[in-house]
Design a protein around this motif. Structure first.
Motif, PDB file in Angstrom:
ATOM      1  N   GLY A 366      29.881  36.901  28.579  1.00 37.34           N
ATOM      2  CA  GLY A 366      31.026  37.755  28.866  1.00 37.34           C
ATOM      3  C   GLY A 366      31.895  37.248  30.011  1.00 37.34           C
ATOM      4  N   ARG A 367      32.323  38.179  30.864  1.00 34.63           N
ATOM      5  CA  ARG A 367      33.282  37.852  31.913  1.00 34.63           C
ATOM      6  C   ARG A 367      32.723  36.883  32.955  1.00 34.63           C
ATOM      7  N   LYS A 368      31.395  36.743  33.024  1.00 33.83           N
ATOM      8  CA  LYS A 368      30.814  35.808  33.983  1.00 33.83           C
ATOM      9  C   LYS A 368      31.309  34.386  33.732  1.00 33.83           C
ATOM     10  N   VAL A 369      31.633  34.100  32.482  1.00 38.50           N
ATOM     11  CA  VAL A 369      32.141  32.771  32.145  1.00 38.50           C
ATOM     12  C   VAL A 369      33.503  32.548  32.804  1.00 38.50           C
ATOM     13  N   LEU A 370      34.363  33.556  32.725  1.00 41.71           N
ATOM     14  CA  LEU A 370      35.681  33.433  33.342  1.00 41.71           C
ATOM     15  C   LEU A 370      35.568  33.334  34.857  1.00 41.71           C
ATOM     16  N   GLN A 371      34.648  34.119  35.429  1.00 40.79           N
ATOM     17  CA  GLN A 371      34.463  34.059  36.878  1.00 40.79           C
ATOM     18  C   GLN A 371      33.899  32.704  37.307  1.00 40.79           C
ATOM     19  N   ALA A 372      32.996  32.162  36.504  1.00 39.11           N
ATOM     20  CA  ALA A 372      32.485  30.821  36.790  1.00 39.11           C
ATOM     21  C   ALA A 372      33.622  29.800  36.726  1.00 39.11           C
ATOM     22  N   GLY A 373      34.555  30.009  35.796  1.00 36.64           N
ATOM     23  CA  GLY A 373      35.705  29.122  35.699  1.00 36.64           C
ATOM     24  C   GLY A 373      36.569  29.161  36.947  1.00 36.64           C
ATOM     25  N   ALA A 374      36.790  30.365  37.486  1.00 41.99           N
ATOM     26  CA  ALA A 374      37.597  30.498  38.700  1.00 41.99           C
ATOM     27  C   ALA A 374      36.923  29.791  39.880  1.00 41.99           C
ATOM     28  N   GLY A 380      36.621  22.485  42.479  1.00 41.84           N
ATOM     29  CA  GLY A 380      37.274  21.225  42.134  1.00 41.84           C
ATOM     30  C   GLY A 380      38.434  20.914  43.062  1.00 41.84           C
ATOM     31  N   VAL A 381      39.223  21.932  43.381  1.00 41.28           N
ATOM     32  CA  VAL A 381      40.353  21.726  44.290  1.00 41.28           C
ATOM     33  C   VAL A 381      39.862  21.345  45.686  1.00 41.28           C
ATOM     34  N   MET A 382      38.810  22.002  46.162  1.00 41.27           N
ATOM     35  CA  MET A 382      38.284  21.661  47.490  1.00 41.27           C
ATOM     36  C   MET A 382      37.724  20.240  47.522  1.00 41.27           C
ATOM     37  N   LEU A 383      37.088  19.823  46.415  1.00 44.15           N
ATOM     38  CA  LEU A 383      36.611  18.443  46.322  1.00 44.15           C
ATOM     39  C   LEU A 383      37.789  17.472  46.354  1.00 44.15           C
ATOM     40  N   TYR A 384      38.860  17.850  45.696  1.00 46.94           N
ATOM     41  CA  TYR A 384      40.078  17.024  45.682  1.00 46.94           C
ATOM     42  C   TYR A 384      40.639  16.894  47.110  1.00 46.94           C
ATOM     43  N   ILE A 385      40.676  18.001  47.827  1.00 51.74           N
ATOM     44  CA  ILE A 385      41.172  17.975  49.212  1.00 51.74           C
ATOM     45  C   ILE A 385      40.315  17.033  50.058  1.00 51.74           C
ATOM     46  N   TRP A 386      38.990  17.146  49.890  1.00 51.83           N
ATOM     47  CA  TRP A 386      38.077  16.291  50.661  1.00 51.83           C
ATOM     48  C   TRP A 386      38.292  14.820  50.344  1.00 51.83           C
ATOM     49  N   GLU A 387      38.422  14.495  49.055  1.00 50.72           N
ATOM     50  CA  GLU A 387      38.622  13.098  48.670  1.00 50.72           C
ATOM     51  C   GLU A 387      39.957  12.576  49.177  1.00 50.72           C
ATOM     52  N   SER A 388      40.988  13.400  49.076  1.00 50.13           N
ATOM     53  CA  SER A 388      42.309  12.980  49.554  1.00 50.13           C
ATOM     54  C   SER A 388      42.277  12.679  51.050  1.00 50.13           C
ATOM     55  N   VAL A 482      46.067  27.112  46.561  1.00 46.49           N
ATOM     56  CA  VAL A 482      45.491  27.227  45.219  1.00 46.49           C
ATOM     57  C   VAL A 482      44.059  27.740  45.296  1.00 46.49           C
ATOM     58  N   VAL A 483      43.289  27.231  46.254  1.00 42.57           N
ATOM     59  CA  VAL A 483      41.912  27.709  46.440  1.00 42.57           C
ATOM     60  C   VAL A 483      41.909  29.215  46.717  1.00 42.57           C
ATOM     61  N   ALA A 484      42.792  29.662  47.598  1.00 41.88           N
ATOM     62  CA  ALA A 484      42.851  31.084  47.945  1.00 41.88           C
ATOM     63  C   ALA A 484      43.188  31.934  46.722  1.00 41.88           C
ATOM     64  N   VAL A 485      44.132  31.471  45.917  1.00 40.54           N
ATOM     65  CA  VAL A 485      44.521  32.226  44.718  1.00 40.54           C
ATOM     66  C   VAL A 485      43.353  32.296  43.735  1.00 40.54           C
ATOM     67  N   MET A 486      42.619  31.209  43.557  1.00 44.71           N
ATOM     68  CA  MET A 486      41.492  31.213  42.623  1.00 44.71           C
ATOM     69  C   MET A 486      40.400  32.170  43.085  1.00 44.71           C
ATOM     70  N   LEU A 487      40.187  32.297  44.379  1.00 41.17           N
ATOM     71  CA  LEU A 487      39.200  33.252  44.877  1.00 41.17           C
ATOM     72  C   LEU A 487      39.666  34.690  44.646  1.00 41.17           C
ATOM     73  N   VAL A 488      40.967  34.928  44.771  1.00 41.98           N
ATOM     74  CA  VAL A 488      41.509  36.254  44.447  1.00 41.98           C
ATOM     75  C   VAL A 488      41.278  36.559  42.969  1.00 41.98           C
ATOM     76  N   ILE A 489      41.532  35.563  42.114  1.00 43.74           N
ATOM     77  CA  ILE A 489      41.321  35.737  40.679  1.00 43.74           C
ATOM     78  C   ILE A 489      39.862  36.083  40.385  1.00 43.74           C
ATOM     79  N   PHE A 490      38.938  35.381  41.034  1.00 49.21           N
ATOM     80  CA  PHE A 490      37.508  35.664  40.846  1.00 49.21           C
ATOM     81  C   PHE A 490      37.207  37.132  41.155  1.00 49.21           C
ATOM     82  N   ALA A 491      37.758  37.640  42.254  1.00 51.83           N
ATOM     83  CA  ALA A 491      37.495  39.024  42.647  1.00 51.83           C
ATOM     84  C   ALA A 491      38.106  40.011  41.658  1.00 51.83           C
ATOM     85  N   VAL A 492      39.334  39.747  41.226  1.00 56.14           N
ATOM     86  CA  VAL A 492      40.017  40.673  40.307  1.00 56.14           C
ATOM     87  C   VAL A 492      39.309  40.719  38.961  1.00 56.14           C
ATOM     88  N   MET A 493      38.651  39.634  38.576  1.00 58.58           N
ATOM     89  CA  MET A 493      37.990  39.572  37.271  1.00 58.58           C
ATOM     90  C   MET A 493      36.852  40.582  37.130  1.00 58.58           C
TER      91      MET A 493
END
Length: 523
Positions: A366-374, A380-388, A482-493
């Motif tokens: 169910g919705r856990k899949v969408l939350q895992a996606g968020a 992934g974005v935080m890993l990108y920031i670290w690599e950059s 983007v990271v902040a928005v994705m965490l908001v999405i996780f909570a709203v889900m």
């Protein structure tokens, strides 16, 4: 990649479903002549080609943005409007486009839309300056809003119920192909510099497809209308669009004008405009029962939360894809082709995860899949920031593969099942208008995310003529947004239903869960 709908594009997937679901469809038990069978499959090919053209046009633009900017010497606001203008015009006309098809005929509106889209593509391709290009993109988005809502309506009216599953599966494959191929096609057309036209072929390539679609569409698509179509709500469209423009215009132009007072006044008035919109919609419901937005839908907790998810997800993807392209081409100095090739792991990850999420994961978890996606996207974005930060200006394409794959998996887990999950508790009689509203909201979020790059990205660059390291630093700053928005999405889900009923138990929402042209992120 593109910024409108956003995958390399996953954000254009949950295409607008017609606003009215009282659609006349063929009798599944009725015999179908060989000629009729041939005509309907040709009609399917035509509308799928139009959807593919629309999706590619969205995903193809971002990759050429740096070339456009260099060719025109365009301001940052003009660059934002080239992408955001399309999304805004598309969002503003989406529900109205579906209703026009219900009232005056889906074939007629499809042909008007594809004709206007083709003409607008020509204007984009020959634009002599940024102003003409932005105006042409607005026209292109408006014409897409006439064309795209008819696609699923034509399929629904042309094929009997027992064949629609197979048809929607084919449709989803076309959407995925467009999402993956758009950025690479844009990179190749830009790098090849055909006839010295540089970026212009990314628009001109629509001309042969559009002309062929017009000719064949006139012959092979059957006309259909809704027996009881809702009426138009022009005032509602004007108020909603005015509110969006009053928010997006100051965000886009404020930085270049040193944040003038009029911008803050405009944004402060936005809540009052939307309050007026809600009041008018209530009046419209009492008057003729044909509001632009069915306000009663928001009494469904999962739908209201889902709209918030769709809006914020559009903000994240709109912001990411534009900033990502500028980072690679202006910041790191890569060619359009190298930038396009770098995005391939992301595209493939989105496609693979999307298929698995719908077929295997969501039915079980169910919705856990969408939350895992968020959470995966945020990781992934935080890993990108670290690599950059770690590799700096020497970062290589292969080093970006890991964060892009993680992000792609996260996005795929969200975009494919999101629309069906949001619609799962909506009354079947409102499924069409609810689906249209979901896609409209996603496009609005996309336009807002693009406008916010003035603050999150360009606001971190002191000199607009700079390139190199300042863009890399600004990229990292924007990614934290983007990271902040994705965490908001996780909570709203958490307001989404834990599990959803199988689609066949919700037959009042034909096509629910099927991939459609407007749900894939523009990449």
């Amino acid at each position: 990649m593109s910024s409108e709908t956003s995958m390399t594009s996953p954000e254009r997937q949950s295409g607008p479903v017609p606003a009215e679901r009282n659609t006349t469809v063929p009798d599944a038990s009725a015999p179908v002549s060989a000629e009729a069978d041939r005509r309907r499959w040709l009609a399917l090919a035509i509308v799928m080609a139009a959807s593919f053209m629309d999706l590619v046009d969205v995903t193809i633009v971002n990759i050429a943005i740096p070339r456009m900017r260099g060719d025109f010497g365009a301001s940052t606001s003009a660059i934002q409007w080239i992408t955001a203008g399309y999304a805004l015009a598309f969002a503003a006309g989406l529900i109205t486009g579906g209703r026009l098809g219900d009232i005056y005929g889906r074939k007629r509106l499809f042909l008007i839309g594809i004709s206007g889209f083709t003409a607008a593509s020509l204007l984009c391709g020959i634009a002599p300056n940024p102003e003409v290009l932005v105006a042409s993109r607005l026209l292109q988005g408006g014409m897409a809003a006439m064309m795209v809502p008819q696609v699923l309506a034509i399929i629904h009216a042309t094929f009997p119920p027992h064949e629609r599953g197979k048809v929607f599966g084919m449709f989803g494959a076309i959407v995925g192909l467009g999402a993956v191929s758009g950025p690479m096609l844009g990179a190749l057309l830009t790098e090849w510099n055909i006839l010295g036209l540089e970026w212009r072929p990314i628009f001109l390539i629509n001309l042969p497809v559009g002309i062929l679609g017009i000719i064949l569409g006139r012959r092979f698509i059957s006309e259909s209308k809704a027996p009881k179509a809702l009426k138009l709500d022009i005032v509602g469209v004007v108020l909603a669009t005015l509110g969006l423009v009053m928010l997006i215009f100051p965000l886009t132009h404020g930085r270049e004008n040193d944040w003038p007072l009029w911008g803050f006044v405009s944004m402060a008035l936005v809540p009052f405009v939307f309050a007026g919109f809600i009041a008018y919609e209530k009046h419209k419901i009492r008057k003729d029962g044909s509001p632009l937005v069915e306000l009663s839908l928001f009494k469904v907790k999962s739908f209201a939360g889902g709209i918030a998810v769709q809006l914020t997800f559009g903000v994240a993807t709109g912001m990411f894809f534009l900033v990502w392209t500028l980072y690679m081409q202006v910041g790191l100095g890569w060619s359009a082709l190298r930038a396009g090739l770098t995005g391939i792991p992301f595209s493939l990850a989105v496609s693979a995860a999307a298929g698995m999420s719908v077929q295997k994961l969501v039915p079980r978890f169910g919705r856990k899949v969408l939350q895992a996606g968020a959470l995966a996207m945020a990781a992934g974005v935080m890993l990108y920031i670290w690599e950059s930060q770690r590799y700096g200006m020497a970062i290589a394409s292969w080093q970006m593969a890991a964060p892009l794959i993680v992000m792609g998996i996260g996005m795929g887990l969200i975009v494919a099942p999101l629309t069906d999950t949001v619609l799962s508790e909506v009354p079947r009689e409102h499924a069409g208008s609810a689906s249209g509203l979901i896609n409209t909201t996603g496009q609005m979020g996309n336009a807002l995310g693009l406008a916010l790059t003035s603050v999150s990205f360009f606001g971190l660059i002191d000199d607009d003529t700079a390139f190199g390291a300042p863009y890399a630093e600004a990229f990292r700053g924007a990614m934290w947004w983007v990271v902040a928005v994705m965490l908001v999405i996780f909570a709203v889900m958490f307001v989404l239903p834990r599990k959803t009923l199988p689609v066949e138990q919700r037959e009042g929402a034909p096509g629910a869960g099927a991939a459609s042209p407007e749900a894939v992120p523009a990449g």
